[in-house]
Structures are given as C-alpha cells and as structure tokens.
Design an enzyme around this catalytic site. Structure first.
Site, short mmCIF file in Angstrom:
data_model
loop_
_atom_site.label_atom_id
_atom_site.label_comp_id
_atom_site.label_asym_id
_atom_site.label_seq_id
_atom_site.Cartn_x
_atom_site.Cartn_y
_atom_site.Cartn_z
N GLU A 46 40.27 33.28 27.57
CA GLU A 46 39.96 34.70 27.72
C GLU A 46 38.66 35.04 26.99
O GLU A 46 38.45 34.63 25.85
CB GLU A 46 41.14 35.50 27.15
N LYS A 115 42.05 42.08 33.75
CA LYS A 115 43.33 42.03 33.05
C LYS A 115 44.12 43.30 33.34
O LYS A 115 43.58 44.41 33.30
CB LYS A 115 43.08 41.89 31.55
N CYS A 171 46.28 36.54 29.70
CA CYS A 171 46.98 36.67 28.42
C CYS A 171 48.19 37.59 28.46
O CYS A 171 49.26 37.21 28.92
CB CYS A 171 46.00 37.09 27.34
#
Length: 658
Positions: A46, A115, A171
């Site tokens: 990330e 994300k 994540c």
C-alpha cells in the site's frame, strides 16, 4: 499456460518515506529481477511509491507530483517486461485525494482502484487525508492526458488466458464484515491482490495470517498479500513486511515478519520478495465443484464490473518451485497429525456408536488378521463400545487361519484381542476352503484368483454367520485406498454391515494405529501395535515362505503412497494424468524415477475405472475427510465409464519418457 500454473510474487522493497525517486528505483529493480524469474503478476504494498507513513505530507503537492512522476518512470522502464504490476500511491481524483492501487502492464496504465474503507481509529488517521473510494466510479485522467478506468469494481483479465483474472482490495478492506474481495470473487476474479500497510502488534501476525487464509478459502481464490516493511517511519508504528501468497486457504509461501533484517547481513537493501506458482485450474475446478458458490452473470454489464484486458504472453511455468507433500492425506507436523488422528477416530467411533444404538446391537464381529486395517477397525470399535458403556466382551474377534497365515500375524491377532479385553474365536478355514475347491472342481495347487478369493469369501461368510449367532454387526476393515484400486474380493472382504475405514486412505491408517499406540495403550498393547505397524501389508492368501509373508500387496499393486497421491489430486481437484505425473515427479523427486511413477499411475487409472462396480455397492461408513469413494456421497460414477481419454494422455506421457 501449462497445467494452469502462473508464477506470481509479492514484494516489500526497501524504501524511504516520501522519496518516490528512490522508491521507484527499488521497485523497478525488483520488477526486472522477478520478470527474469518468470513472474507474471507482481504486487507491491500500500502506498509503496511514497511510503504509507507520510502523514500530512500527503497533502503536499510536491509529494503527489513526485509520486506521479515515479509512476510514469515505472511504466516507461518496465515496458518490455511480460508481467502485470500493482503499485500503491496517493492520487488526486476530481478534487479529492485517494489511496489507490495502480495496475501497469507493458508500458500502459490499465486502471486505478481506490481503497474503499478508510480507517480512522487507534493509530490510524487515514480519513484526515483520504476519501473513501466507494461509489467513485468512472475515468481518471493523469496529467499527461492518459485516461484510465477508475473505481472499485474493476476486473483485470489476461487477453489470452481468461482464467488469469484478478481484482484488488486495499488493506482495511479485508478487515471489514463484507470485504470487497467477496464481490470480486463472485464477479469472476480468481486472484485477489491486497496492497497493505498493516502495522505490527503482539499477536497480530497470527490474526492477519488467519484472516487472509479464511478469506482466500471463502472466495476460493489465490490471495496475494503485500505488506509494508521496515522502510516506513517508526514514529508511532512498526511494520514487518509480512507478505503472503495463499491459495484456497492454504499458505503457499510466506515471508517471516521482520524478514528484511537478515541475521548475518543486517538490513537487506533489495527488500523481500515472496515468489511461487498458483494453480488457476485447481481454483477453477474447485469453484466448478462448489455449486453453491455464487457467480454474477455479466460482470461487464452497466452498473457491474468492468473488465480490463492485459497481456503477459504465453507463460509456460515449466519449473515449479511450490512444494507438494508426498502424503496429502497426512498432516506434516506431529502436533497436527495427532489432532487429525483424534478427530478421525472420534468420527469413526461416533458413526459406529450411532449404528449400534440405532440397531440395538450390543455385539460386533471383526475378522482380525493381525494387519493394519483390521487393527484400526478393532481400535475404533473399542472406542465406540466404551462411548456406549458396552462390555468389550461383546466384541467378537475372529481369526481364521488358512494357507497364507504366518505365526507373526496370528499371534498379533490373538494377543491384541486378549489385551483389549474382547472375545476371541479361532475358526480355521483350510478344510472348508479345500472342500469348496473340491465342490467347484478347482485344483488347490493352482494358486490363482479363485484360490485367493475363495478364502476371502469363506471368511466373510463365517463373519456374517457369527454375527447372526451373537446378534451383532460385522465391522468392515477395508480402507479407501483398497477401494479405489479395487483391491478387495467382491462379496468377500468388500462386504460388511458397517465399514469404519471406508474413507481412510492407507497412508493414514498407519498413523492412526501409531497414534493409538502412543497415547492410549499400555506397554504390552503398545508392543503388539508396534509389531503390527512393522508388518508388511498383505492379504495373506498365498502360502508363506519359511513362515514369512510371501504376498506383499505393494509389490503387486504398487506403493500406496503413490496411489494415495494420485487419488487425492484426481478426486479432490479433477487433475489429468499429465498433471498428476508432473506433480508426483516433483513431490517424489529422488525416490521414484519417471518410469516408476508412470507405471503405477497407469496401473492406478486402469484399476480405478475397472473396479467401480465394487464401489457402487459399498456398505455404509463414515466420511472422515474431503475425499471419499462412497457412491452415496463424493463419487457417483458409472461402473461402465470408459478410460479412453485418460489412456490417451497416459500414452503421451509414455512417449515423452522414451
């Protein structure tokens, strides 16, 4: 794509926080190195172009522009690499800042995935900088005029290999009650790429590992988890670079947390990479088998997923690096083996106990030969009787010596019955079999299949009649490996009233008996069980030589470890003979050569197809694992099915060995 294998990698490069120029150099070096190893899909952590811990520097134009320049540099300098890469970076899109994954292939940016779930609790302050990508769909135009798809519902698919299809979550997305990867999988993605920056806390590595394994299993996918490493700032958090590649819940390869620090080299400047092959056909076959697995009808339809094509050439993946255990039915560690053995014996005993309780039987009859299978059946019956608080004297062990019985197996059978407190009946069958041969006109000097099977059927007849005398059940002793090969006498040892070993493979039978010997037995019983374990596998139907077993099963049908390997991978995943041969050659390298593996693979296929009629009428028995040959469960197969297609492929294997 040979046998469905694609080489993939996740890499945690050494980086400097906020230094995109330095970071991209390390990433390009990694990409070039891994492309040279045949890697076709590479994932970085990330925000890998800038570092995850830039904090309020994410709001600085200098950092954002530097990240974009670094991206262009990566795109240009990896143009000649036959791979697809997934990089992390901050990206401003329509006036808002997003934490995104960028997909790059052959000098082009293919798409951008933001994300979805932005953590803002504990040590995380992402909402201070980043917007959620949920609902942000459309196109993104980079400063050089390049316009690409932007959104959370993107599928990336190889133009030549439709089974090579991946999607992305980032994540925190994984830690949610309904991770995006679930929807990605239902839309057709069989690989999930997760760009992560998960800080290290006490116990978190174990939790993270289980989370990734479980999500991979639920989605029946390969899961690539790329974790931020030790180049991140340690102002408030420490990152360990815990990279993982998981396939359908099984970890194929994993880096050691804090693995960037080598014990003898200090910090490894080139970072850490985890590389292995994932089996796309195995995943495809598993989803095809799991008919409850939901799939979207048209992922490219409006409002659904958009499919973006890429090209990594025609990967051969001729050299496999992933490890295949020689005994797929048997856990590798002692702790896991013992746990598995306890579970299996409990399943077997519970199944038998239910059948005894349902029928009202307080008696069981077992043909006890002194071999492994009948020993296991007796141990399971003992456990079932103890569970029901029944007197062990209600278990009648019958030993039936004949032409092939040795003193060793006879004495082990007698001593085992006595040590366990069961009743024992010795019923020699020699004269009865000879009379039977006389009745049907068979010369007893001709030791053929009639000679052998006549003994097996006489034994079964006696067991059934003794069960009638005692009002009990005949407990079957045959195991799954014998049933797969048809190594059983039809209406002989093939038949019983409840087959407790019917789904236990031969390679596991030995460990179950050893487990019982090590954990549940007295010194005297342990001595008997150890000798049983040391006795060659044999039906003892041919006369011994100087009181030693002359008829050894594995000399006739082949090594059970090979047959169990073939059985597991063929029934569990539908692998072809060519793939079975390839995996066996990999697993048994140094023990069996190609000619030997081919010989017994050919024998396995031949016997498996021709012996289905025996499996079509099996007695009841408990399923204990993911593979079974029961006609009422896992294997509904016509007894007259042709093996022509399998033989054609076997012939091609044979020709390749010449």
């Amino acid at each position: 794509m040979r046998d469905g294998f694609i080489k993939v990698a996740v890499s945690t490069p050494d980086l400097r926080v906020a230094d995109s120029s330095y970071n991209v150099e390390r990433m390009i070096e990694t990409a070039e190195k891994l492309a040279g190893q045949g890697v076709k899909l590479l994932a970085f952590p990330e925000l890998s172009l800038t570092g995850y811990t830039c904090s309020d520097l994410f709001l600085q134009d200098a950092l954002l522009k530097g990240a974009e320049r670094a991206l262009y540099d990566y795109v240009k300098r990896t143009e000649g690499l036959a791979m697809v890469s997934v990089l992390g970076m901050p990206l401003e899109h329509r006036g808002r800042l997003y934490n995104v994954a960028v997909v790059v292939n052959r000098g082009k940016i293919l798409g951008v995935v933001p994300k979805s779930h932005i953590p803002n609790y504990g040590e995380f302050y992402e909402a201070r900088h980043f917007a959620s990508g949920q609902g942000a769909e459309g196109e993104h135009e980079f400063s050089d005029g390049t316009a690409v798809e932007f959104g959370t519902r993107l599928l990336f698919e190889d133009s030549h290999i439709p089974d090579f299809r991946f999607a992305i979550e980032i994540c925190e997305d994984l830690w949610m009650p309904a991770p995006p990867s679930g929807y990605h999988a239902m839309a057709g993605a069989n690989i999930i790429v997760n760009l992560s920056a998960s800080d290290e806390l006490t116990g978190k590595a174990d939790y993270r590992r289980e989370l990734v394994k479980n999500q991979s299993a639920r989605t029946i996918s390969a899961y690539l988890y790329a974790d931020a490493g030790e180049g991140e700032s340690t102002t408030d958090m420490v990152f360990a670079g815990h990279d993982m590649i998981v396939e359908n819940g099984i970890i194929l390869k994993e880096s050691e947390p804090f693995g960037q620090f080598a014990a003898d080299k200090g910090l490894q400047a080139d970072g850490v990479s985890v590389v292995t092959e994932i089996d796309l056909l195995r995943l495809k076959n598993e989803r095809r088998r799991m008919t409850a697995f939901p799939l979207c009808d048209a992922p490219e339809a409006p409002g659904r997923y958009r499919v973006i094509l890429f090209d990594v050439g025609e990967p051969e993946t001729t050299e496999l690096t992933r490890v295949y255990t020689r005994t797929p039915f048997v856990p590798e560690t002692k702790k896991n083996r013992e746990k598995r053995c306890e579970e299996i014996m409990n399943i077997q005993a519970a199944g038998l106990a239910k059948r005894l309780r349902h029928t009202g039987c307080r008696s069981a009859v077992i043909g006890l030969s002194g071999g492994l299978d009948s020993t296991l059946a007796l141990l399971v019956t003992i456990r079932a009787f103890d569970r029901l608080a029944l007197d062990r004297a209600g278990i009648t062990c019958v030993t039936m010596p004949c032409f092939g019985t040795t003193s060793r197996t006879y004495e082990n059978a007698v001593n085992l019955a006595g040590e366990l407190g069961t009743a024992l009946r010795e019923i020699p069958i020699r004269e009865a079999v000879l009379q039977h041969f006389k009745d049907i006109g068979h010369d007893s000097r001709v030791q053929d299949v009639t000679y052998e099977n006549g003994q097996a059927r006489e034994r079964t007849q006696i067991l059934m009649d003794v069960a009638n005398q005692t009002g009990g059940l005949v407990i079957g002793t045959g195991d799954m490996s014998e049933l797969a090969l048809g190594w059983a006498t039809y209406n002989g040892d093939h038949m019983s009233m409840y087959g407790v070993n019917c789904s236990v493979p031969k390679t596991l039978v030995r460990y179950l008996v050893q487990y019982y010997a090590d954990t549940n037995s007295s010194a005297a019983l342990q001595k008997i069980l150890y000798d049983v374990l040391d006795t060659p596998v044999s039906p003892e139907l041919l006369p011994p030589r100087e009181d030693e077993i002359s008829q050894k099963t594995e000399d006739i049908v082949g090594p059970y470890e090979l047959h169990d390997f073939f059985l597991y991978h063929m029934l569990r995943f539908g692998f072809t003979p060519a793939k079975l041969f390839r995996l066996a050659a990999r697993a048994f390298e140094g023990k069996y050569d190609g000619e030997t593996i081919y010989r017994w693979l050919s024998a396995f296929c031949h016997r498996f197809f021709r012996q289905q009629f025996k499996r079509s009428c099996l007695p009841d028995g408990p399923k204990v694992g993911t593979v079974s040959v029961s006609p009422r469960g896992d294997l509904r197969m016509p007894s007259d099915a042709s093996d022509a297609l399998w033989r054609e492929e076997l012939e091609r294997i044979r020709e390749s060995l010449v």
